[in-house]
Each structure stands twice: as structure tokens, then as C-alpha cells.
Design an enzyme around this catalytic site. Structure first.
Site, PDB file in Angstrom:
ATOM      1  N   HIS A   1     -31.438 -35.657  35.636  1.00 26.77           N
ATOM      2  CA  HIS A   1     -32.109 -36.340  35.061  1.00 26.77           C
ATOM      3  C   HIS A   1     -32.320 -37.813  35.637  1.00 26.77           C
ATOM      4  O   HIS A   1     -31.133 -38.249  36.115  1.00 26.77           O
ATOM      5  CB  HIS A   1     -31.488 -36.745  33.674  1.00 26.77           C
TER       6      HIS A   1
ATOM      7  N   ARG B   1     -36.820 -48.826  18.548  1.00 32.70           N
ATOM      8  CA  ARG B   1     -36.383 -49.449  19.683  1.00 32.70           C
ATOM      9  C   ARG B   1     -37.367 -50.318  20.235  1.00 32.70           C
ATOM     10  O   ARG B   1     -37.329 -51.552  20.766  1.00 32.70           O
ATOM     11  CB  ARG B   1     -35.497 -48.869  20.546  1.00 32.70           C
TER      12      ARG B   1
ATOM     13  N   SER C   1     -29.097 -41.606  23.924  1.00 31.93           N
ATOM     14  CA  SER C   1     -30.749 -41.175  23.770  1.00 31.93           C
ATOM     15  C   SER C   1     -30.747 -40.143  25.109  1.00 31.93           C
ATOM     16  O   SER C   1     -31.352 -39.060  24.851  1.00 31.93           O
ATOM     17  CB  SER C   1     -31.704 -42.317  24.118  1.00 31.93           C
TER      18      SER C   1
ATOM     19  N   LYS D   1     -30.584 -35.536  24.701  1.00 33.23           N
ATOM     20  CA  LYS D   1     -31.840 -34.645  25.178  1.00 33.23           C
ATOM     21  C   LYS D   1     -31.191 -33.684  26.179  1.00 33.23           C
ATOM     22  O   LYS D   1     -31.761 -32.557  26.356  1.00 33.23           O
ATOM     23  CB  LYS D   1     -32.938 -35.678  25.568  1.00 33.23           C
TER      24      LYS D   1
HETATM   25  N1  URA Z   1     -34.833 -42.857  28.869  1.00 31.04           N
HETATM   26  C1  URA Z   1     -34.335 -42.510  27.547  1.00 31.04           C
HETATM   27  O1  URA Z   1     -34.558 -41.183  27.522  1.00 31.04           O
HETATM   28  N2  URA Z   1     -33.768 -43.265  26.710  1.00 31.04           N
HETATM   29  C2  URA Z   1     -33.680 -44.557  26.785  1.00 31.04           C
HETATM   30  O2  URA Z   1     -33.123 -45.226  25.852  1.00 31.04           O
HETATM   31  C3  URA Z   1     -33.932 -45.106  27.922  1.00 31.04           C
HETATM   32  C4  URA Z   1     -34.456 -44.417  29.064  1.00 31.04           C
END
Ligand code: URA
Length: 431
Positions: A82, A168, A183, A187
């Protein structure tokens, strides 16, 4: 339990329990807790922060708010990667096939670009026929068959993040380390891989502006992952200038192919080789990083990484008939230096915005991308340029506005000083 008590507790800097975090997240996802209360909690977290343990509770509550990918039908170690988002960041297109060509099982869910940053899915979709909407079964079968699949989210992965991120975004609570860490990690954990390599960008075009913040974010994300028995390594990497030379969807695919053929820019090649080596080590394919790096460099030169890219794109229905005619913009306009000197800085944020304004990115989620447009940097930091020489080439399908030119003028900082050339990787955490 009452949401008001949870908000007040965090407002006063106290530590939330697992039950309290779960109550807030589950209640919000079910629609039982209103936006205004969740906004207040997010702002309290923004100001008071969270202990790593609390961030892990938050990540877990978010993770189980929706579907979790089941990769158990893929034998062996599954690897994901990521990036926190940068300009010219086509790393996945190179690193994925490179690692897969050396036996790593690359199972990656990717996202789309928004604002000044691009997204892997948009780059893949710029290739004729290339599908990113694989079903979970197609995704798993493809990793088993050719070691790599890259797709958009299947099912409802982490709905809590979609809801919280939207809130947010409009309440000024995006740049919070616990909120960013939970966050991203919720994922990544929902995507099911055993190994997660994180590319934490630092600089002008990135979320993290300083190495200290990037280090703190990385340490939290590595701890969260380890708490779920995942091997997580964070690479802290530079975004003081765009990565590589190409910015824009097809332009970046083309540069990815050149890099997979051993002819890529040095910063991009080094980043991909270093992360590939870590993936090989975590997957148990090599004992040392230096063996991994040597094998990765070999595959960039012997055609195997490129061959795997072609196999991967074909497996997802895509085809590139002729690289020479792959990027077809109406106009290629040179952007010329107004003075002589050495390039000190190329503000990645400006370059990303220029690509977006040319039509290569989205200002809002609904915008349609033009895959052909973008910018190619003819000069990078440390290069000398004479007045009137080309700094960058604009690929455009619409008239280039004055504000695009003004953005480019501001992006390039040229003086007679000798710039400090930074390495592309500043630090590695969780190796
Ligand atoms: N990328 C994300 O997936 N979430 C965030 O809060 C910031 C960057």
C-alpha cells in the site's frame, strides 16, 4: 453505554476501552449514532490522539464492519502493498509483476485517484480491455494461476471507513495519525494478505510532511499489523519531487513497462527493487535482502518481470498492441526554463494538480479521466538546465490554461546552488 460519555472521555485525553470504541463504530455504521456525535469524537481523537492499543481497537472495529477477503484457498504466503499516495507513483504496476515473477503471491486490492494523486485502478483501466472488477473467486484463481491479481474492492470492505472518511473530509479531521493508521490498516487487514509492505510518502505531494510524523504513523501501522499476526514493513520514501518522470495514466503505464524492461528511472527502479526484496524475504523465498535485490534486478533485465506484467494484464483482459502509439494526446507542448541553473525542487503537489487539471485526474469522484494526458519531466532534481531548454513536456487534449502554466512555473525551483540529493528510501520500519 452513551456516546456523549465516550466523546467527553476522549476530549479529556483519557484512554478508550475496546467496548467503547466498538460501541461508537458499530453504532455509527448502523445509523444509531448521528454524524454530529461522530464528528465530535473524530475531532477529540484529532486533538488528543490515541494510544497504540486504542488504535488497534479502532482498526478491529472498522475491519469487522464489513466483508473480509478469504485468501485461504491460495496456498503459501500472500503479499500486499500500500502507498499512502503520491504523484507519479506507478510502483504497483512494476513491483507487483516483478515480485510475482520471482514466486511471490501478490494479492492486491487497489483504489482510484482523487485530487493531485493518482490511483492504480485508473492506470490499469487506461489499458484497453483491462478489468479491475474481478470477483473474489476470479481474484483468488488468478493469484493461484499466475501469482498476481490487482482489483478494486469486492463486496463491502470496511464500510465504516467509507463513512468515517467522508465525515473526516468535511470536518477537518483527515490528518490525524490514529485515524489514518486505522483507516489504512483496516482495509489492508480486510484484504487478507499475510505480509503488508507500506510505502509511506513524505514531502510536498504527500499526506505526511515530515519524517517524524511518517515515522510515528509507520510505527503505529506496524504495531497494528503485528497485533493481527501480519508481517508489516513500512518504507519511508521521498515525495519531494514526483516519482520517476511520467505523471498521467497511460504515460505512467508506459514508464512502468520501460522500468520492467530495465530502462526505468533510478528512483523508481530502486524503490521497486527494495520493496520486492523485502517481499521475497517475508515470503521465505530468500534469506537475505541482498539476495532479493540481486534477483529483482536480474528479472528487470532478463525479460521475466516484463513477461509477468504482460501475463497479468492479459489475464485481466487488457492488451497493449503497440507501446509506441499507446499515448495519443493531441498536443505535446514543451514547458521551457525561464532561467539557467540547477533544479532544486519539483513541487509534486503542483505537478499532480496540473495533471488533474489537464484531465488526467479527478477533482470530484464523478469526474471522468482522460487517460492520454499528463506531464513528462525532462529534468529532475540535481539536473542542470539552460534558459529556454525543456523542463517538462505537457501532453494535452484541451487548451492549456494560464493557471496550469503558473502552477508549473511555481513547481520548478531553479538556483545555482548544489542541491542535496536525497535517497528515495529514508528509513525502513518493521523489517
Ligand atoms: N488513505 C486512507 O486510506 N485513509 C486515510 O485516512 C488517509 C489516506
Amino acid at each position: 453505554m452513551r456516546m456523549i460519555d465516550i466523546i467527553e472521555k476522549k476530549r479529556d485525553g483519557l484512554r478508550l476501552t475496546k467496548a467503547e470504541v466498538q460501541y461508537a463504530i458499530n453504532g455509527y455504521v448502523k445509523g444509531e449514532i448521528p454524524d454530529y456525535q461522530m464528528s465530535a469524537l473524530l475531532m477529540a481523537i484529532y486533538f488528543q490522539g490515541m494510544e497504540t492499543e486504542e488504535v488497534t481497537y479502532l482498526t478491529e472495529a472498522m475491519l469487522y464492519s464489513g466483508d473480509v477477503m478469504d485468501l485461504s484457498h491460495i496456498p503459501g504466503v500472500k503479499v500486499d502493498k500500500h502507498s499512502t499516495g503520491g504523484v507519479g507513483d506507478k510502483t504497483t504496476l512494476i513491483l507487483g509483476p516483478l515480485a510475482a515473477s520471482l514466486g511471490v503471491k501478490v494479492a492486491k486490492l487497489s483504489g482510484r485517484g482523487l485530487g493531485h494523486t493518482g490511483g492504480t485502478l485508473d492506470k490499469l483501466e487506461s489499458i484497453d480491455g483491462c478489468r479491475i472488477d474481478l470477483t473474489e473467486k476470479e481474484f483468488v484463481d488468478q493469484v493461484n494461476r499466475i501469482n498476481i491479481a490487482v482489483a478494486g474492492q469486492t463486496g463491502e470492505i470496511v464500510p465504516a471507513d467509507k463513512m468515517l472518511y467522508a465525515l473526516r473530509d468535511v470536518t477537518g479531521s483527515v490528518p490525524s495519525i490514529p485515524l489514518i493508521a486505522s483507516s489504512i490498516m483496516s482495509k489492508k487487514l480486510a484484504a487478507g494478505a499475510d505480509v503488508i509492505c507500506l510505502d509511506i510518502k513524505i514531502g510536498d505531494g504527500a499526506f505526511m510532511k515530515t519524517i517524524d510524523d511518517a515515522r510515528r504513523l509507520s510505527e503505529v501501522m506496524v504495531s497494528i499489523g503485528n497485533g493481527f499476526n501480519k508481517k508489516v514493513t513500512a518504507f519511508l520514501t521521498g515525495m519531494e519531487q514526483p516519482l520517476g518522470r511520467a505523471i498521467g495514466n497511460r504515460l505512467e503505464v508506459k514508464e512502468a513497462i520501460e522500468t520492467l524492461s530495465g530502462n526505468g528511472p533510478e528512483d523508481l527502479t530502486t524503490l521497486c527493487v527494495e520493496i520486492a526484496a523485502m517481499m521475497l524475504k517475508h515470503a521465505g523465498i530468500v534469506k537475505t535482502l541482498s539476495d532479493g535485490k540481486r534477483m529483482a534486478r536480474e528479472n528487470l533485465h532478463n525479460g521475466k518481470a516484463l513477461g509477468k506484467f504482460t501475463e497479468f494484464i492479459q489475464a485481466q483482459g487488457g492488451q497493449i498492441a503497440d507501446l509506441a502509439t499507446f499515448v495519443q494526446a493531441n498536443e505535446q507542448i514543451p514547458f521551457l526554463a525561464k532561467k539557467s541553473g540547477i533544479v532544486q525542487k519539483i513541487k509534486a503537489y503542483n505537478i499532480g494538480l496540473v495533471s488533474m487539471k489537464l484531465g488526467g485526474g479527478r477533482e470530484t469522484k464523478e469526474d471522468i479521466i482522460d487517460p492520454m494526458v499528463g506531464i513528462v519531466l525532462n529534468r529532475k532534481i540535481g539536473d542542470r538546465v539552460a534558459c529556454g531548454e525543456t523542463l517538462a513536456t505537457i501532453y494535452a487534449n484541451r487548451p492549456v490554461s494560464a493557471d496550469i502554466i503558473a502552477s508549473l512555473e511555481e513547481a520548478f525551483v531553479i538556483t545555482e546552488d548544489t542541491p542535496r540529493i536525497q535517497p528515495i528510501i529514508f528509513e525502513v520500519i518493521g523489517a
